[in-house]
Design a protein around this motif. Structure first.
Motif, PDB file in Angstrom:
ATOM      1  N   PRO A  13       0.930  -1.435   0.033  1.00  0.00           N
ATOM      2  CA  PRO A  13       0.050  -0.271  -0.062  1.00  0.00           C
ATOM      3  C   PRO A  13       1.003   1.503  -0.121  1.00  0.00           C
ATOM      4  N   LEU A  14       1.843   1.692   0.305  1.00  0.00           N
ATOM      5  CA  LEU A  14       2.811   2.146   1.072  1.00  0.00           C
ATOM      6  C   LEU A  14       3.450   2.482  -0.668  1.00  0.00           C
ATOM      7  N   ASN A  15       4.032   1.748  -1.045  1.00  0.00           N
ATOM      8  CA  ASN A  15       3.909   1.942  -3.376  1.00  0.00           C
ATOM      9  C   ASN A  15       3.178   2.486  -3.671  1.00  0.00           C
ATOM     10  N   ALA A  16       1.709   1.955  -3.563  1.00  0.00           N
ATOM     11  CA  ALA A  16       0.520   2.477  -4.465  1.00  0.00           C
ATOM     12  C   ALA A  16       0.718   4.126  -4.158  1.00  0.00           C
ATOM     13  N   VAL A  17       0.263   4.471  -2.502  1.00  0.00           N
ATOM     14  CA  VAL A  17       1.060   5.680  -2.034  1.00  0.00           C
ATOM     15  C   VAL A  17       1.915   6.806  -2.997  1.00  0.00           C
ATOM     16  N   ALA A  18       2.833   6.129  -2.973  1.00  0.00           N
ATOM     17  CA  ALA A  18       4.211   6.272  -3.507  1.00  0.00           C
ATOM     18  C   ALA A  18       4.273   6.504  -4.859  1.00  0.00           C
ATOM     19  N   LYS A  19       3.576   5.713  -5.488  1.00  0.00           N
ATOM     20  CA  LYS A  19       2.739   6.395  -7.318  1.00  0.00           C
ATOM     21  C   LYS A  19       1.910   7.609  -7.331  1.00  0.00           C
ATOM     22  N   THR A  20       1.072   7.859  -6.114  1.00  0.00           N
ATOM     23  CA  THR A  20      -0.159   8.123  -6.582  1.00  0.00           C
ATOM     24  C   THR A  20       0.967   9.937  -6.256  1.00  0.00           C
ATOM     25  N   LEU A  21       1.807   9.839  -5.701  1.00  0.00           N
ATOM     26  CA  LEU A  21       2.358  11.009  -5.522  1.00  0.00           C
ATOM     27  C   LEU A  21       3.723  11.402  -5.996  1.00  0.00           C
ATOM     28  N   SER A  22       4.498  10.668  -6.595  1.00  0.00           N
ATOM     29  CA  SER A  22       5.362  10.477  -7.618  1.00  0.00           C
ATOM     30  C   SER A  22       4.717  12.192  -8.992  1.00  0.00           C
ATOM     31  N   GLY A  23       6.080  12.997  -8.868  1.00  0.00           N
ATOM     32  CA  GLY A  23       5.753  13.611  -9.452  1.00  0.00           C
ATOM     33  C   GLY A  23       4.838  14.657  -8.973  1.00  0.00           C
ATOM     34  N   PRO A  28      10.581  13.249  -0.336  1.00  0.00           N
ATOM     35  CA  PRO A  28      10.509  12.354   0.949  1.00  0.00           C
ATOM     36  C   PRO A  28      10.774  12.885   1.978  1.00  0.00           C
ATOM     37  N   ASN A  29      11.465  14.521   1.788  1.00  0.00           N
ATOM     38  CA  ASN A  29      12.365  14.825   3.071  1.00  0.00           C
ATOM     39  C   ASN A  29      10.867  16.201   3.598  1.00  0.00           C
ATOM     40  N   ILE A  30       9.763  16.438   2.841  1.00  0.00           N
ATOM     41  CA  ILE A  30       8.156  16.625   3.407  1.00  0.00           C
ATOM     42  C   ILE A  30       8.254  16.538   4.355  1.00  0.00           C
ATOM     43  N   VAL A  63       2.741   5.901   9.672  1.00  0.00           N
ATOM     44  CA  VAL A  63       2.367   6.066   8.510  1.00  0.00           C
ATOM     45  C   VAL A  63       3.315   6.691   7.597  1.00  0.00           C
ATOM     46  N   MET A  64       3.096   8.172   7.900  1.00  0.00           N
ATOM     47  CA  MET A  64       4.110   9.032   6.794  1.00  0.00           C
ATOM     48  C   MET A  64       6.172   8.428   7.379  1.00  0.00           C
ATOM     49  N   ASP A  65       5.858   7.772   8.639  1.00  0.00           N
ATOM     50  CA  ASP A  65       7.442   7.754   8.470  1.00  0.00           C
ATOM     51  C   ASP A  65       7.632   5.703   7.455  1.00  0.00           C
ATOM     52  N   GLY A  66       7.482   5.601   7.330  1.00  0.00           N
ATOM     53  CA  GLY A  66       6.758   4.477   6.468  1.00  0.00           C
ATOM     54  C   GLY A  66       7.044   4.826   4.717  1.00  0.00           C
ATOM     55  N   LEU A  67       6.064   6.109   4.574  1.00  0.00           N
ATOM     56  CA  LEU A  67       5.772   6.683   3.232  1.00  0.00           C
ATOM     57  C   LEU A  67       7.171   7.484   2.827  1.00  0.00           C
ATOM     58  N   ASP A  68       7.892   8.310   3.791  1.00  0.00           N
ATOM     59  CA  ASP A  68       8.406   8.803   2.921  1.00  0.00           C
ATOM     60  C   ASP A  68       9.740   7.769   2.134  1.00  0.00           C
ATOM     61  N   ARG A  73      12.384   5.667  -2.923  1.00  0.00           N
ATOM     62  CA  ARG A  73      11.856   4.433  -4.067  1.00  0.00           C
ATOM     63  C   ARG A  73      11.685   5.288  -5.647  1.00  0.00           C
ATOM     64  N   HIS A  74      10.649   5.863  -5.188  1.00  0.00           N
ATOM     65  CA  HIS A  74      10.437   6.404  -6.588  1.00  0.00           C
ATOM     66  C   HIS A  74      10.669   7.548  -6.585  1.00  0.00           C
ATOM     67  N   ALA A  75      11.037   8.280  -6.305  1.00  0.00           N
ATOM     68  CA  ALA A  75      11.238   9.412  -6.907  1.00  0.00           C
ATOM     69  C   ALA A  75      12.489   9.987  -8.253  1.00  0.00           C
ATOM     70  N   ALA A  76      12.199  10.241  -8.688  1.00  0.00           N
ATOM     71  CA  ALA A  76      13.392  10.591  -9.931  1.00  0.00           C
ATOM     72  C   ALA A  76      14.089  11.378  -8.585  1.00  0.00           C
ATOM     73  N   PRO A  77      15.856  11.294 -10.068  1.00  0.00           N
ATOM     74  CA  PRO A  77      16.476  12.402  -9.467  1.00  0.00           C
ATOM     75  C   PRO A  77      16.259  14.527  -9.790  1.00  0.00           C
ATOM     76  N   ARG A  78      17.011  14.851  -8.693  1.00  0.00           N
ATOM     77  CA  ARG A  78      16.807  16.172  -9.610  1.00  0.00           C
ATOM     78  C   ARG A  78      17.407  16.971  -9.777  1.00  0.00           C
ATOM     79  N   SER A  79      18.304  15.811 -10.753  1.00  0.00           N
ATOM     80  CA  SER A  79      20.122  16.250 -11.275  1.00  0.00           C
ATOM     81  C   SER A  79      20.295  15.496 -11.451  1.00  0.00           C
ATOM     82  N   ARG A  80      21.125  15.736 -13.478  1.00  0.00           N
ATOM     83  CA  ARG A  80      21.889  14.958 -14.083  1.00  0.00           C
ATOM     84  C   ARG A  80      22.944  14.592 -13.420  1.00  0.00           C
TER      85      ARG A  80
END
Length: 211
Positions: A13-23, A28-30, A63-68, A73-80
């Motif tokens: 379930p955490l990965n499902a929420v993470a996909k929704t939040l991606s982009g 994660p720090n927020i 829940v937030m502790d697991g979600l971050d 893991r789903h976040a894309a790098p912000r830099s090249r």
């Protein structure tokens, strides 16, 4: 003790929420910061003896502790820059650990402030938390130095040494304290003893692995 067994149930379930939040721009720090804020609110409720509200906030904070981590893991790098993702994850892992240890100790401190008659057992339990925390982190430092790693508890920022009292058990204890505050002394004594056993076990493990 149960963290590794619960990971498959929690991650889906955490990965499902993470996909929704991606982009969405929610990093994660927020999420780590928001989870810690919920923990502070939970501590405030315990000071005021609002135990039911504290229970809800504690669970939401965890829940937030697991979600971050899932979002990381789903976040894309912000830099090249090839190390951008690793650097962000390392800093996030640092924030996560600091927030976790302050949260656990802070909840017990808040309970003692609201119910000073339990201050002695609260101090004992925080002492036991220091034992599990330091034995956990000290092992991770040496394990990293020796290039040890595993993903048994899921992808982590460092080597995750198991024990009788881990995150899952600690959360259950915090919930029990909210549900049965009059039993605090017994709960603290039993869980504190288990924490000391965990600390001793980790010291023996370190002796076997690093000696």
């Amino acid at each position: 003790m149960f963290d590794a067994r619960l990971r498959p149930l929690i991650d889906k379930p955490l990965n499902a929420v993470a996909k929704t939040l991606s982009g969405t721009g929610i990093t994660p720090n927020i999420i780590t910061g928001f989870g810690f804020f919920l923990g502070v609110l939970a501590a405030g409720c315990l000071v005021l003896k609002l135990d039911s509200a504290a229970l809800v906030l504690i669970l939401a904070s965890r829940v937030m502790d697991g979600l971050d981590g899932a979002v990381a893991r789903h976040a894309a790098p912000r830099s090249r820059h090839p190390n951008a993702k690793t650097q962000e994850s390392d800093l996030g892992g640092y924030y996560d650990i600091v927030a976790d240890f302050l949260f656990y100790a802070g909840i017990i401190l808040a309970f003692a402030i609201g119910r000073p008659e339990h201050a002695l057992m609260a101090a004992f339990l925080i002492f036991c938390f220091v034992g599990t925390g330091t034995s956990f982190l000290a092992y991770a430092i040496i394990a990293t130095k020796q290039n040890r790693n595993h993903d048994k508890q899921g992808k982590k920022s460092f080597y995750y040494l198991t024990g009788i009292t881990e995150g899952s058990e600690t959360i259950v204890v915090l919930c029990l304290i909210c549900l049965f505050p009059e039993w605090f002394a017994k709960i603290a004594a039993i869980f504190g003893a288990l924490c000391l056993i965990t600390t001793f076990g980790r010291v023996l493990q370190a002796r076997r692995d690093f000696g």
